[in-house]
Each structure stands twice: as structure tokens, then as C-alpha cells.
Design a protein around this motif. Sequence first.
Motif, mmCIF file in Angstrom:
data_model
loop_
_atom_site.group_PDB
_atom_site.id
_atom_site.type_symbol
_atom_site.label_atom_id
_atom_site.label_comp_id
_atom_site.label_asym_id
_atom_site.label_seq_id
_atom_site.Cartn_x
_atom_site.Cartn_y
_atom_site.Cartn_z
ATOM 1 N N LEU A 1 0.833 -1.207 0.000
ATOM 2 C CA LEU A 1 0.000 0.000 0.000
ATOM 3 C C LEU A 1 0.864 1.253 0.000
ATOM 4 N N MET A 2 1.904 1.274 0.822
ATOM 5 C CA MET A 2 2.778 2.449 0.921
ATOM 6 C C MET A 2 3.430 2.762 -0.425
ATOM 7 N N ASN A 3 3.979 1.725 -1.054
ATOM 8 C CA ASN A 3 4.657 1.927 -2.348
ATOM 9 C C ASN A 3 3.691 2.443 -3.407
ATOM 10 N N LEU A 4 2.484 1.886 -3.439
ATOM 11 C CA LEU A 4 1.482 2.293 -4.420
ATOM 12 C C LEU A 4 1.026 3.727 -4.184
ATOM 13 N N ALA A 5 0.804 4.064 -2.906
ATOM 14 C CA ALA A 5 0.345 5.417 -2.584
ATOM 15 C C ALA A 5 1.365 6.457 -3.026
ATOM 16 N N LEU A 6 2.646 6.151 -2.845
ATOM 17 C CA LEU A 6 3.708 7.084 -3.252
ATOM 18 C C LEU A 6 3.758 7.277 -4.761
ATOM 19 N N LEU A 7 3.318 6.254 -5.521
ATOM 20 C CA LEU A 7 3.298 6.355 -6.984
ATOM 21 C C LEU A 7 2.081 7.134 -7.484
ATOM 22 N N GLU B 1 -4.768 12.538 -3.723
ATOM 23 C CA GLU B 1 -6.004 11.989 -3.141
ATOM 24 C C GLU B 1 -5.773 10.581 -2.605
ATOM 25 N N ASP B 2 -5.094 9.759 -3.422
ATOM 26 C CA ASP B 2 -4.809 8.379 -2.991
ATOM 27 C C ASP B 2 -3.838 8.349 -1.814
ATOM 28 N N MET B 3 -2.867 9.255 -1.824
ATOM 29 C CA MET B 3 -1.916 9.344 -0.702
ATOM 30 C C MET B 3 -2.659 9.677 0.596
ATOM 31 N N MET B 4 -3.575 10.659 0.500
ATOM 32 C CA MET B 4 -4.365 11.076 1.655
ATOM 33 C C MET B 4 -5.190 9.903 2.197
ATOM 34 N N ALA C 1 -4.606 6.676 1.834
ATOM 35 C CA ALA C 1 -3.724 5.673 2.442
ATOM 36 C C ALA C 1 -3.240 6.151 3.814
ATOM 37 N N ALA C 2 -2.951 7.455 3.928
ATOM 38 C CA ALA C 2 -2.514 8.019 5.211
ATOM 39 C C ALA C 2 -3.607 7.854 6.268
ATOM 40 N N CYS C 3 -4.859 8.126 5.874
ATOM 41 C CA CYS C 3 -5.995 7.963 6.793
ATOM 42 C C CYS C 3 -6.115 6.506 7.245
ATOM 43 N N TYR C 4 -5.874 5.592 6.297
ATOM 44 C CA TYR C 4 -5.945 4.155 6.592
ATOM 45 C C TYR C 4 -4.930 3.787 7.674
ATOM 46 N N TYR C 5 -3.668 4.228 7.472
ATOM 47 C CA TYR C 5 -2.613 3.921 8.460
ATOM 48 C C TYR C 5 -2.940 4.554 9.817
ATOM 49 N N GLU C 6 -3.438 5.806 9.764
ATOM 50 C CA GLU C 6 -3.737 6.514 11.010
ATOM 51 C C GLU C 6 -4.859 5.813 11.783
ATOM 52 N N GLU C 7 -5.925 5.465 11.051
ATOM 53 C CA GLU C 7 -7.060 4.794 11.709
ATOM 54 C C GLU C 7 -6.660 3.433 12.263
ATOM 55 N N LYS C 8 -5.746 2.768 11.547
ATOM 56 C CA LYS C 8 -5.304 1.442 11.971
ATOM 57 C C LYS C 8 -4.411 1.545 13.212
ATOM 58 N N ALA D 1 4.404 10.568 6.582
ATOM 59 C CA ALA D 1 5.109 10.748 5.303
ATOM 60 C C ALA D 1 4.112 10.992 4.158
ATOM 61 N N LEU D 2 2.991 10.250 4.159
ATOM 62 C CA LEU D 2 2.007 10.381 3.085
ATOM 63 C C LEU D 2 1.236 11.696 3.178
ATOM 64 N N TYR D 3 0.866 12.100 4.413
ATOM 65 C CA TYR D 3 0.213 13.404 4.567
ATOM 66 C C TYR D 3 1.127 14.513 4.059
ATOM 67 N N HIS D 4 2.386 14.409 4.409
ATOM 68 C CA HIS D 4 3.387 15.412 4.020
ATOM 69 C C HIS D 4 3.520 15.470 2.496
ATOM 70 N N LYS D 5 3.697 14.295 1.875
ATOM 71 C CA LYS D 5 3.892 14.236 0.409
ATOM 72 C C LYS D 5 2.635 14.680 -0.337
ATOM 73 N N ALA D 6 1.470 14.432 0.265
ATOM 74 C CA ALA D 6 0.206 14.824 -0.378
ATOM 75 C C ALA D 6 -0.060 16.323 -0.255
ATOM 76 N N GLY D 7 0.769 17.009 0.545
ATOM 77 C CA GLY D 7 0.625 18.457 0.680
ATOM 78 C C GLY D 7 -0.134 18.901 1.914
ATOM 79 N N TYR D 8 -0.497 17.951 2.774
ATOM 80 C CA TYR D 8 -1.218 18.288 4.010
ATOM 81 C C TYR D 8 -0.204 18.456 5.144
ATOM 82 N N VAL D 9 0.541 19.566 5.082
ATOM 83 C CA VAL D 9 1.671 19.768 5.992
ATOM 84 C C VAL D 9 1.205 19.879 7.441
#
Length: 354
Positions: A249-255, A259-262, A264-271, A280-288
Motif C-alpha cells: 500500500l505504501m509503495n502504491l500510494a507514493l506512486l 487523493e490516494d496518498m491522503m 492511504a494516510a488515513c488508513y494507516y492513522e485509523e489502523k 510521510a504520506l500526509y506530508h507528500k500529499a501536501g497536508y503539511v
Amino acid sequence: MARMCVKTRRLDVARVCLGNMGNARAAKALKEAEAEPEPEAQVAMLAIQLGMLEDAEKLYKSCHRYDLLNSFYQASGKWQQALETAENHDRIHLRTTYYNYAKYLESAGDKTLALAYYENSDTHRVEVPRMLQDDTSSLEIYVNKMKDKNIYKWWAQYLESQSNMDSALRFYELAQDYLSLVRVHCYMGNIQKASEIANDTGDRAASYHLARHYEGHDDIKQAVHFYTRAQAYNNAIRLCKENGLDDQLMNLALLSNPEDMMEAACYYEEKGTHMDRAVALYHKAGYVSKALELSFATQQFSALQLIAEDLNENSDPAILARCSDFFITHSQYQKAVELLVAAKKVPVCDTHHP
């Protein structure tokens, strides 16, 4: 009187004559001809309506309206003159003339000559298979002779519709239609062969079809692989989330897109696991600010340092202040000073009012 109007070129009188004659069709044609800029072209239309064809021909030639002369010859069934006019004076309509002549020849039953003119008009990829569809032996000879991908594909589709799958596959291969190859192999149960084609060619449509096949058969690993090959990252991400494939999931989200990064980040956070990945995904998606919030909450010092690299004088002062406080608390004074300097507002001088 109306015929005299052709000689005298008195269209105003001709209109009265046609009205008195009750010739509505001729009057309508004459009115439409008024859109032509040349008076001769307008008079030529009158001549045609009155059956004065030689006069019409001369008039079109005199004003060099070879496009109208070409149409006139075609309507009169004078195909050789039409072709000659198109080839010498009206080349912009040459292919259309060839096509119209081919249609005429086909209707007259001369398929051999029609075929040649469909080729001249560059419409043969569609028109010849249509024309020969009831004569499969002639069509097969034509397909093999032309060596054209579009015609190979048409023939392959025809063979498939006749349930001749092996021959269809051969012609789909000649057409380099990888989606159809994969589709037919899947239908026939040759999944290994379909996978080889999708992997070897990298064709996105073929990969997507195969991914859907694997997903339908609950082969999640292969489905994720081929969705990735198809660059359908959102589908691959969905499957990873549904099946707990957290590493992929992490590798795919980075590619993928923000929207998909966000997501995936929510998924990891909720889990509640791999919070470093969520940051890292929130940051890369622009949600600093979201990335910072999560970094503070989970005390991720290294992640904070990375995020701080992207902060500058345009960043939210509250975020800058909070980061500098964090660095001071952790004795990172150099980094804290850099952020405070970035947060400092320098007043702008007004040159007109010192």
C-alpha cells in the motif's frame, strides 16, 4: 424566357419566370445558389434546373469553380470527367471523389474496381471488409494481401464472432491488439499466456483487463500486480486496504496522486500502525499541518525534521512557532532559530510616504 435568362444572366427575371412556372424546386435551388460569390456560379445553377447542362458546364469553367463542376459531373454520372477535374483542378475533394465513385461502382456490382477506389480514397480499412463480408474467401485473400493492422483486427473480430478462436488469436497478434489477445486468452482459460502477454508488452489496457480477471477469481496478489502495471493505482490501493497488504500500500500510494496518498494516510492513522507512513504520506500529499499534528502527537522527531525542511517564510506562523518550540524542547537550538527567523515579519517601506 427562363432559358433566355441564362444567356442574359438576368437572375431577377429568372426568379419571376420560375414563380410563374410554379417550379418551386428550381426556385429553391436558385435561392441557395445566391450564396455563391460568382454570378456565373449562380447562373449555372439556373441552367442545371432548366436542363441546360452544356451551359452550366461552361459557366462553372469560366469562373474556375471546379469544386462545383466536379459535383455537377458526379450528379450527372460523368465519372471520368469528375475524376479528371478532381485530379487536375479540385484536389481538395480528390479523396471524396474517389470514395463516391467507389460507392457507385459497388452499387453497379463492380467490386474489383470499387475496391481499388476505396483504397485510393483511404477508406478501404472499413469499406472493403464491409463490402466483402458475404464473400469470406475473397475477404481472407484481401486481409492477407494488405498486411494492415486495422484490417487484421477487423478480420480477427470476425473470426472471433464465428467462434474460430485460434485463428482470431493469430490475427489479433498480427494486429498487435494486446487487449483483445489477453481478453480471448482469459476467456479460453489460458491465464498464464495472458499474463505473459501483459507483462511482456506492458500494455495498460491489457493489464487492467487481466487485473479485473484475477480480482474476480480472488487472486489478490496478481490483481494488485496488474492494476499497478495498468497504472490503476486507486484499484490496487483499494485491494491492499481490503486485504491488509500494508507494505505494498505504501509503495502504491507514493506512486499515485495526492487523493490516494491522503486516503492511504488515513488508513494507516485509523489502523494505529505505521504512523511514520501516515505522516510521510500526509506530508507528500501536501497536508503539511496534518503531518505536523500527527508528528507531534506520536513524537516522531525524524519526521518533524523532514517536514521542517519544507517550511519557509510563507508557512503558517503558528506552525513555525510550534515547530521551533518542539526543537527547543529537544535541544535542537539551531533548527529552532532557523524557523524563528523564517517566521519574522519584515515591514515593507513605502517609497512614496517615508
